[in-house]
Design an enzyme around this catalytic site. Structure first.
Site, mmCIF file in Angstrom:
data_model
loop_
_atom_site.group_PDB
_atom_site.id
_atom_site.type_symbol
_atom_site.label_atom_id
_atom_site.label_comp_id
_atom_site.label_asym_id
_atom_site.label_seq_id
_atom_site.Cartn_x
_atom_site.Cartn_y
_atom_site.Cartn_z
ATOM 1 N N ASP A 1 -0.902 2.716 -5.187
ATOM 2 C CA ASP A 1 -0.921 1.285 -5.488
ATOM 3 C C ASP A 1 -2.218 0.935 -6.199
ATOM 4 O O ASP A 1 -3.236 1.587 -5.990
ATOM 5 C CB ASP A 1 -0.782 0.473 -4.203
ATOM 6 C CG ASP A 1 -1.892 0.768 -3.204
ATOM 7 O OD1 ASP A 1 -1.991 1.912 -2.743
ATOM 8 O OD2 ASP A 1 -2.674 -0.152 -2.891
ATOM 9 N N ASN B 1 -6.636 6.525 4.666
ATOM 10 C CA ASN B 1 -8.056 6.836 4.563
ATOM 11 C C ASN B 1 -8.384 8.315 4.721
ATOM 12 O O ASN B 1 -9.512 8.715 4.460
ATOM 13 C CB ASN B 1 -8.852 6.040 5.605
ATOM 14 C CG ASN B 1 -8.760 4.550 5.365
ATOM 15 O OD1 ASN B 1 -8.160 4.084 4.391
ATOM 16 N ND2 ASN B 1 -9.343 3.784 6.253
ATOM 17 N N ASN C 1 -9.231 3.545 -0.752
ATOM 18 C CA ASN C 1 -9.648 4.510 0.259
ATOM 19 C C ASN C 1 -8.870 5.826 0.222
ATOM 20 O O ASN C 1 -9.420 6.879 0.537
ATOM 21 C CB ASN C 1 -9.582 3.894 1.657
ATOM 22 C CG ASN C 1 -10.658 2.857 1.860
ATOM 23 O OD1 ASN C 1 -11.739 2.942 1.284
ATOM 24 N ND2 ASN C 1 -10.375 1.862 2.676
ATOM 25 N N HIS D 1 0.823 -1.216 0.000
ATOM 26 C CA HIS D 1 0.000 0.000 0.000
ATOM 27 C C HIS D 1 0.858 1.267 0.000
ATOM 28 O O HIS D 1 0.349 2.355 -0.228
ATOM 29 C CB HIS D 1 -0.876 -0.025 1.253
ATOM 30 C CG HIS D 1 -2.285 0.441 1.072
ATOM 31 N ND1 HIS D 1 -2.932 0.541 -0.138
ATOM 32 C CD2 HIS D 1 -3.188 0.861 1.996
ATOM 33 C CE1 HIS D 1 -4.163 0.979 0.054
ATOM 34 N NE2 HIS D 1 -4.340 1.189 1.337
#
Length: 188
Positions: free
Chosen positions: A88, A63, A109, A19
């Site tokens: 990513d 997020n 997100n 991520h």
């Protein structure tokens, strides 16, 4: 003025996560450009400046990335067209690079947060991380570290994504797309 944003999560425990490829590319740019660091708590991120290019690693966790990007964008009055986001992408094989402007978040997100904070029409560098075998494993997968072999294999892609980000500050999207798009790597 351009803003290059790498998406990721802060902290050493996340540093090598799939991520965090956005952070990895920005780290490559920081290493190359040796920019000046800008310390301003309201930016909620690590911000650097090299000439007319800002480099940002939001420290709000994935997020809430949009909070940091919006703070920098609004303070420096950076146009949405001049924001480049590196993230990513599960829908691309490992090390693949694709480029686009706007579009859906695809369930990411960090992109959802950006879309709600600044809108959707920013430039995107999509860095492939591959996909786990089942949908239930997605969260665990994106928060897992690249293996040492995968890290070695994607090193050229990280460098190429950094090259592409710099090219996007000077060239149009189609030109960059034709020169820097790349298929997934064979890391076996």
């Amino acid at each position: 003025m351009h803003l290059i944003v790498g998406l990721g999560n802060p902290g050493s425990e996340y540093a090598l996560n799939r991520h965090n490829v956005g952070f990895m590319v920005v780290d490559e740019l920081i290493h190359r450009l040796e920019p000046a660091k800008i310390n301003k708590a309201s930016f909620k991120g690590e911000l650097f400046r090299h000439k007319n290019i800002f480099l940002l690693k939001p420290l709000t966790y994935m997020n809430r990335s949009g909070e940091s990007v919006a703070a920098v964008k609004n303070f420096y009055k950076i146009a949405l067209d001049d924001i480049i986001v590196i993230h990513d992408d599960l829908d691309l094989g490992l090390g693949a690079l694709r480029f686009k402007k706007g579009g859906s978040s695809g369930g990411h997100n960090g992109l959802k947060s950006l879309d709600s904070s600044i809108g959707q029409d920013y430039l995107r560098i999509r860095f492939g991380i591959g996909r786990p075998s089942s949908k239930e494993e997605v969260i665990k997968y994106v928060l897992s570290n690249f293996t040492p072999k995968e890290l070695e294999c994607i090193r050229p892609s990280l460098q190429k994504a950094a090259d592409a980000a710099l090219a996007l500050t000077k060239e149009d999207l189609d030109s960059v797309r034709s020169r820097y798009s790349q298929k997934p790597l064979k890391c076996d």
